[in-house]
Design an enzyme around this catalytic site. Structure first.
Site, PDB file in Angstrom:
ATOM      1  N   ARG A   1     -28.569 -56.448 -19.811  1.00  0.00           N
ATOM      2  CA  ARG A   1     -29.127 -55.849 -21.039  1.00  0.00           C
ATOM      3  C   ARG A   1     -28.903 -56.760 -22.236  1.00  0.00           C
ATOM      4  O   ARG A   1     -29.767 -56.885 -23.102  1.00  0.00           O
ATOM      5  CB  ARG A   1     -28.510 -54.466 -21.272  1.00  0.00           C
TER       6      ARG A   1
ATOM      7  N   HIS B   1     -19.413 -46.882 -16.056  1.00  0.00           N
ATOM      8  CA  HIS B   1     -20.339 -47.931 -16.495  1.00  0.00           C
ATOM      9  C   HIS B   1     -21.748 -47.441 -16.202  1.00  0.00           C
ATOM     10  O   HIS B   1     -22.003 -46.887 -15.130  1.00  0.00           O
ATOM     11  CB  HIS B   1     -20.029 -49.215 -15.712  1.00  0.00           C
TER      12      HIS B   1
END
Ligand SMILES: Cc1cc2nc3c(=O)[nH]c(=O)nc-3n(C[C@H](O)[C@H](O)[C@H](O)COP(=O)(O)OP(=O)(O)OC[C@H]3O[C@@H](n4cnc5c(N)ncnc54)[C@H](O)[C@@H]3O)c2cc1C
Length: 617
Positions: free
Chosen positions: A259, A239
């Protein structure tokens, strides 16, 4: 020699091992079909990995953008998985996910809502439309709470803090399982017609990982030992945004929701660098200026998605490239900034866990300053190979679902597709187990010698006078995996890793746990090493065999995807002499309608020019 008639013994029609989202959903299904169902967890109910999931579960409900449907979700999943997913699994997942999410709502899950009162959906990397049903950034908690409440009322028998050790077979088929209680150290025999593994991945083989102590790959290793195949295990997802600092929390996940809700990535020069890393194949669907990315965030449907929401493999490699170029953050990552983009009230409402996580663990106020983030080992795309419809392995009566299963995500998983995977394939494995049990002729019986052998293997590390410290062995394993089987790989380092794993394996055979079996964490660690070693060896060998870069698997000596490799999965099994066999296996051709949808231009899919002939099931 242990007399097995003296062992504590319980009998179930089906035993589900693992009480995360997948195991709970599988157990609910079995129990709904009238099967006596046992649910085993090596930790406490409610403490599984699923509870840590933050961002949400992906399902094409179309509540926030009505253009979404299963075909677009399927297309995104295949493209995210770089076309290595088992086609039928990706299809079933995309088709069933929305119903499974609605079912959770009926069972009492309290999702965030749209202004119209529908389940709200947020943006995530690789998903074309807002698709993640969520509860702030605590979606996993709500998922597990809902499934637990529902399951317990349905009469599932829970066995907590009980660790599965070995599958027992009657001929080829499943007959039972040996486990032990973590507190008393006593052995427990389960007699059962079917076993469903839902034990999660093996991320604890790496030093920097978002995974908890439970992720030692037990189900994957037990299934391998029992004769099942593993597939795609070279694809371990890093990740892009784990915490970088302080060292005590390095690797702890920072949700992609940051995000999705507007956070941007900056390098040490303050540059928003992701615009420089947009791969050719995603260029047509990705914003090429900050102005367009901002319009997309404001809801302009004509604007394209920001590059921070490219798939995880792309973003993780980009951060790594910035660090290598000397533009990393002070502790070897990048800056993730939402403070300059959203007001404090929004951040605290949408990302409450992130706010507290950084405040408490890093003394950083994310409403005022950027977070320091970097890649962290997060997820196993590969795992136990199963039949797409029934979730059964090649061992009759042995099933797998959730993160320990392989096939659904191909070379790279899209965020949010795991939680929906758990509920879709958890349910299907329950349906599969019921069908298997209905067709079973005679009752399988447990063989006493197998049980005695399993007990001997589990206790020999307690009986030897001296030997290797299990914690030191685990430390050495993490060094090997971090140094040789990390985010960027090459043949020389992988081979070196395999050689080092061979040597470590010899030492693991001589592991010594001090003390007795009661309340003995050293013994638990020694037993976990068996699983960790199998999983690590399989990952390293499959990674060496795949001579290309695809999805989460990056080979600097074989850059880019190679056309010939999309034809193959890598399959691992144990041969009759106990050796690990790693093979390329040609993938079957998918039905034409699926191929058309996966390869379609988005306009053609949306206009119905492609996909009108799709099978609806
Ligand atoms: C921090 C974090 C955030 C995430 N956020 C998201 C997200 O927003 N969306 C998303 O889709 N995915 C997310 N993921 C991934 C997702 O949470 C996991 O892939 C998923 O929860 C795995 O569920 P599972 O049911 O397969 O396994 P788990 O939930 O991990 O359950 C495994 C179970 O198996 C048991 N077990 C293991 N070994 C044994 C044994 N030997 N004997 C008995 N029991 C055993 C464990 O005790 C546990 O009960 C996230 C992951 C992490 C780490």
């Amino acid at each position: 020699m242990v007399d097995i008639s003296e062992l504590k013994t319980v009998e179930h029609d089906v035993l589900v091992v693992g009480a995360g989202g997948a195991g709970l959903r599988a157990a609910i299904e079995c129990s709904a079909h009238g099967l006596s169902t046992g649910l085993l967890s090596k930790s406490l109910l409610g403490k599984a990995h699923t509870v840590m999931a933050e961002g949400g579960m992906a399902a094409s409900l179309g509540n926030v953008d009505a253009r979404d449907n299963w075909k677009v979700h399927f297309r995104d999943t295949m493209r995210g998985g770089k076309f290595l997913n088992v086609w039928r699994m990706a299809e079933l997942h995309a088709k069933h996910a929305a119903d499974r999410v609605r079912e959770l709502e009926e069972w009492g899950a309290v999702f965030d809502r749209t202004p119209e009162g529908l389940i709200s959906q947020r943006n995530f990397g690789g998903h074309r439309y807002p698709r993640l049903a969520h509860v702030g950034d605590r979606t996993g908690l709500e998922l597990i709470r809902t499934l637990q409440d529902h399951g317990i009322h349905q009469g599932i028998t829970m066995h907590m803090e009980c660790t599965a050790l070995e599958v027992l077979k009657d001929g080829d088929r499943v007959a039972g399982l040996l486990a032990y209680w973590r507190d008393t150290g006593r052995f427990q025999l389960f007699k059962t017609k079917a076993i469903i593994f839902a034990t999660g991945g093996g991320g604890k083989a790496w030093r920097v990982s978002s995974n908890s102590w439970e992720y030692t790959g037990d189900g994957i290793a037990m299934a391998y030992d029992a004769g099942a195949e593993l597939m795609d295990v070279e694809f371990t997802q890093f990740h892009p945004t784990g915490m970088r600092w302080p060292p005590s929390v390095r690797g702890t996940l920072v949700t992609e929701g940051v995000r999705g809700d507007g956070g941007i990535l900056l390098n040490s020069e303050g540059k928003r660098f992701m615009f420089g890393y947009i791969p050719e194949k995603f260029a047509a669907e990705t914003a090429d200026s900050e102005e367009e990315a901002n319009r997309w965030l404001d809801g302009d449907k004509k604007a394209r998605r920001p590059p921070e929401l490219l798939t995880r493999d792309v973003v993780a490699r980009s951060i790594k490239a910035e660090v290598t170029a000397g533009r990393g953050s002070p502790h070897g990552g990048a800056f993730l900034d939402i403070a300059s983009r959203k007001d404090a009230a929004f951040i605290k409402r949408k990302l409450p866990s992130m706010y507290h996580q950084f405040k408490e663990l890093a003394e950083v106020d994310i409403t005022k300053e950027p977070m320091e983030v970097g890649p962290t080992l997060h997820y196993f795309m590969g795992g136990i190979r199963v039949d797409a419809e029934s979730q059964m392995t090649r061992v009759p009566g042995l099933f797998a679902c959730g993160e320990c299963g392989g096939g659904m995500h191909g070379a790279n998983r899209l965020g949010g597709n795991s939680l929906s995977d758990l509920i879709v394939f958890g349910r299907l494995s329950g349906v599969g187990a019921k069908a298997y049990i209905d067709g079973l002729k005679g009752s399988p019986t447990v063989n006493a010698e197998q049980v005695q052998g399993a007990i001997r293997r589990a206790t020999e590390c307690l009986k030897r006078d001296k030997g290797e410290n299990p914690y030191v062995l685990h430390e050495d394993l993490m060094d090997i995996m971090e140094e040789c089987v990390g985010i960027i790989r090459n043949g020389k380092e992988l081979q070196d890793g395999i050689d080092r794993l061979d040597k470590l394996n010899e030492r693991v055979k001589n592991v010594k746990a001090d003390g007795a079996s009661q309340y003995n964490p050293g013994w638990h660690e020694a037993l976990s090493m068996r699983s960790l070693m199998i999983v690590s060896e399989a990952v390293a060998k499959a990674a060496l065999m795949r001579e290309e870069s695809r999805g989460a698997h990056t080979r600097e000596d074989f850059e880019d995807e190679r056309e010939e490799w999309v034809k193959y999965n890598i399959v691992v099994h144990k041969d009759g002499d106990g050796r690990m066999v790693v093979q390329k296996e040609e993938r079957p051709e998918p039905p034409k309608y699926l191929k058309d949808i996966a390869n379609a231009k988005i306009e053609d899919l949306e206009s119905g020019k492609v996909g009108a002939d799709a099978r609806e099931d």
